[in-house]
Motif scaffolding. Structure first.
Motif, PDB file in Angstrom:
ATOM      1  N   THR A 186       1.965   6.585  -7.021  1.00  0.00           N
ATOM      2  CA  THR A 186       0.966   7.418  -7.454  1.00  0.00           C
ATOM      3  C   THR A 186       1.048   8.772  -7.291  1.00  0.00           C
ATOM      4  O   THR A 186       0.660   9.585  -8.117  1.00  0.00           O
ATOM      5  N   TYR A 210       0.920  -1.297  -0.083  1.00  0.00           N
ATOM      6  CA  TYR A 210      -0.090   0.206   0.018  1.00  0.00           C
ATOM      7  C   TYR A 210       0.863   1.177  -0.087  1.00  0.00           C
ATOM      8  O   TYR A 210       0.697   2.059  -0.904  1.00  0.00           O
ATOM      9  N   ARG A 211       1.942   1.457   0.778  1.00  0.00           N
ATOM     10  CA  ARG A 211       2.411   2.649   0.997  1.00  0.00           C
ATOM     11  C   ARG A 211       3.409   2.869  -0.120  1.00  0.00           C
ATOM     12  O   ARG A 211       3.391   3.875  -0.838  1.00  0.00           O
ATOM     13  N   PRO A 212       4.048   1.923  -0.835  1.00  0.00           N
ATOM     14  CA  PRO A 212       4.868   2.137  -2.049  1.00  0.00           C
ATOM     15  C   PRO A 212       3.931   2.644  -3.137  1.00  0.00           C
ATOM     16  O   PRO A 212       4.209   3.725  -3.837  1.00  0.00           O
ATOM     17  N   VAL A 259       1.051   4.038  -3.016  1.00  0.00           N
ATOM     18  CA  VAL A 259       0.489   5.273  -2.753  1.00  0.00           C
ATOM     19  C   VAL A 259       1.604   6.564  -3.174  1.00  0.00           C
ATOM     20  O   VAL A 259       1.364   7.416  -3.951  1.00  0.00           O
ATOM     21  N   TYR A 260       2.959   6.254  -2.796  1.00  0.00           N
ATOM     22  CA  TYR A 260       3.991   6.857  -2.793  1.00  0.00           C
ATOM     23  C   TYR A 260       4.071   7.053  -4.524  1.00  0.00           C
ATOM     24  O   TYR A 260       4.192   8.384  -5.014  1.00  0.00           O
TER      25      TYR A 260
END
Lengths: 245, 344
Positions: B206, B199-201, B203-204
């Motif tokens: 994106t 999720y975090r990668p 989101v980053y």
């Protein structure tokens, strides 16, 4: 120790080199102002420094590691040019964006108290507490700029790489922003700043590099003002460049 | 020499029976019991039919994974990749049916669809990496190319497989077999776990691709992951949505929820819109005996328009009434910076 070591670096996107035979060292804790005319390769050099581009020849080392292989993401706080042009429709909030600064510390798993504190402090430091729940896409350019700075601060980076961070920012916020950079630099953070306003950069930076494809000058701001490097790099007779905003 | 082979065989039989027991437990034990109870309480008979129970289960799954992956595509302006991969999945289906009719083997077309779509996903990503900004062109080439392969394969046989292909083109509730429903549940579980882990990668990448690279992320790897996830979702959702409409589930619920502030909240809202669209769509399509995929998409678009109208109305009401301080502040700031930004 040198935070940045650029050795005889040449790089081009096509046939023509954008950066040619540039060598420069930046010691830890310095504040380097990178100046030069439009299209002089400043942004490219900054990208080479933080390893976003690999040099065609020569070497770039970042904290004593080859820059392209450097993957301690949390040590680098990068504020790209033109953050005002980031995607508007993504419904991300200011706080969510600043939290990204902690991601390189924690790509998976719950945030610790430390993570949350860093995020809170970064938000307070750049004075965007009242914007925390707003959408980044709805902010003005200057406010967005502060979000990106906060993200870099939240990561507790050792090196801040800033590409014309005050374009589109009003004079008052700009002053506050430079005071903040000064404070951060006093705390030991190495800063590389691209800035078109030469007056501003000679006031705040501890050293200046003047680039126009090649490096025309690298040294003290006082010295820089006295030499012809500026005129040489800009290829004209202009000595002082005025920018009125 | 004999022993290991036999034990491997035993293990595979044991695995099969375990999977089928798990399938029974999920389909009949959990989902079936719940919907049976709901049917008794509400008096809605169709909830009690195993056929509709499978359709609703598929609907719920599709509406989870579609928006969950779609949200990363839409905000990177890569919405068309869903459509492209759906068309390559179609080529995969055609290849599977072709192989079955020519080679007398028995490969599930869904499996070949998944393989071809995943390969196409990686191909698209490679094309994008090399062609850079010409994303549209890369997608158009792969989209039409795959559909061309599919259409050639269908007509290459005597026409026998052309009959089966309709269900894949337009989607059908009848194609949701027990096995299909089971594999869709498993796919959903895998997609949810992978998206949660990455999720975090994601989101980053994106939000700020260059920033993500500076933060030490291997952006190309996450782009490939996203493309393959899209392929998986498209193939999973294709059964009820149909090849031509499946991309809608990646895009429309997300578009309907961009006005929600907060990325996580907007993802949740997109899944909610998706659930409404698929469950309502399946219901209506059953009542009137019309295509499920088309009905779902129409309900989704209606939700999108309704949300848009509500937002417009709210803005108009706000303007008429008291303006909030922060709004006025932003407008002032935008006006100030907007004037300044030009000459910087």
């Amino acid at each position: 120790m040198a935070a940045i070591e650029v050795r005889d670096v040449t790089f081009g996107y096509g046939e023509q080199p954008v950066v040619e035979s540039v060598s420069l060292d930046v010691a830890e804790g310095e504040f380097l102002g990178l100046v030069g005319p439009n299209g002089s390769g400043k942004t490219t050099l900054l990208k080479l420094i933080i390893g976003l581009e690999a040099p065609d020849s020569g070497t770039v080392r970042l904290f004593d590691e080859p820059a392209v292989e450097f993957d301690d993401g949390e040590r680098i706080g990068y504020v790209p040019q033109d953050v005002a042009a980031t995607e508007d429709e993504m419904p991300i909030t200011v706080e969510e964006a600043v939290r990204m600064g902690r991601y390189p510390h924690r790509w998976v798993g719950r945030f610790t108290d430390d993570d949350r504190r860093s995020v809170r402090e970064a938000i307070e430091r750049v004075g965007i507490e009242d914007l925390a729940d707003r959408r980044v896409g709805r902010l003005s350019g200057g406010q967005r700029q502060r979000v990106f700075i906060a993200r870099a601060l939240a990561s507790e980076a050792d090196l801040l790489a800033l590409d014309e961070p005050t374009v589109g920012v009003d004079a008052e916020s700009r002053e506050a922003f430079y005071r903040l950079l000064h404070e951060l630099n006093d705390e030991g953070i190495t800063i590389v700043l691209i800035e078109h306003d030469i007056g501003v950069v000679t006031t705040h930076a501890s050293e200046i590099a003047c680039l126009n494809r090649r490096l025309y000058f690298h040294g003290d701001p006082e010295e820089f003002v006295e030499t012809d490097a500026l005129a040489d790099a800009y290829g004209g007779s202009q000595r002082v460049i005025h920018h009125d905003h | 020499m004999y022993q290991p082979i036999r034990s491997a065989g035993n293990a595979s039989i044991a695995l099969q029976s375990a999977t089928s027991r798990l399938l029974d437990a999920v389909l009949d034990g959990l989902w079936g019991t719940a919907l049976d109870a709901l049917a008794r309480v509400t008096g809605i008979e169709m909830l009690g039919s195993p056929f509709m129970q499978r359709a609703y289960l598929a609907a719920v799954c599709v509406a989870i994974v579609g928006p969950l992956v779609g949200v990363f595509l839409v905000h990177r302006e890569m919405a068309m990749i869903g459509d492209t991969l759906a068309h390559s999945a179609f080529a995969g289906v055609a290849a599977g049916l072709f192989a079955n009719s020519i080679l007398a083997v028995s490969v599930p077309p869904i499996f070949t669809a998944l393989v071809v779509a995943a390969v196409a996903a990686l191909l698209v990503q490679t094309l994008v990496d090399y062609a850079g900004a010409y994303r549209d062109t890369s997608l158009a080439i792969v989209l039409t190319g795959s559909f061309a392969v599919g259409s050639v394969l269908i007509t290459a046989t005597d026409g026998g497989i052309a009959v089966g292909i309709n269900a894949y083109l337009f989607g059908s509730l009848a194609t949701v077999s027990r096995t299909n429903a089971g594999s869709l549940v498993a796919t959903t579980a895998v997609v949810v776990v992978v998206v949660a882990a990455a999720y975090r990668p994601l989101v980053y990448v994106t939000f700020d691709e260059i920033g993500a690279r500076a933060a030490g992320l291997d952006v190309a790897r996450y782009n490939r992951l996203l493309a393959v996830l899209t392929a998986v979702v498209v193939v999973g959702a294709m059964q009820i949505m149909g090849v031509i409409l499946v991309a809608a589930m990646l895009v429309i619920p997300v578009a309907a929820s961009t006005s929600v502030t907060g990325f996580k909240r907007s993802v949740a809202a997109a899944v909610a819109v998706g659930q409404f669209a698929t469950v309502a769509g399946v219901t209506v399509s059953y009542w009137y005996d019309v295509a499920a995929g088309g009905t779902i998409v129409l309900v989704a678009i209606a939700s999108y328009l309704a949300v848009g109208a509500r937002n417009r109305l709210r803005i108009r009401l706000n303007r008429g009434g008291t303006r909030t301080e922060s709004d006025a502040e932003t407008r002032a700031a935008v006006a100030r910076d907007g004037g300044n930004g030009e000459n910087g």
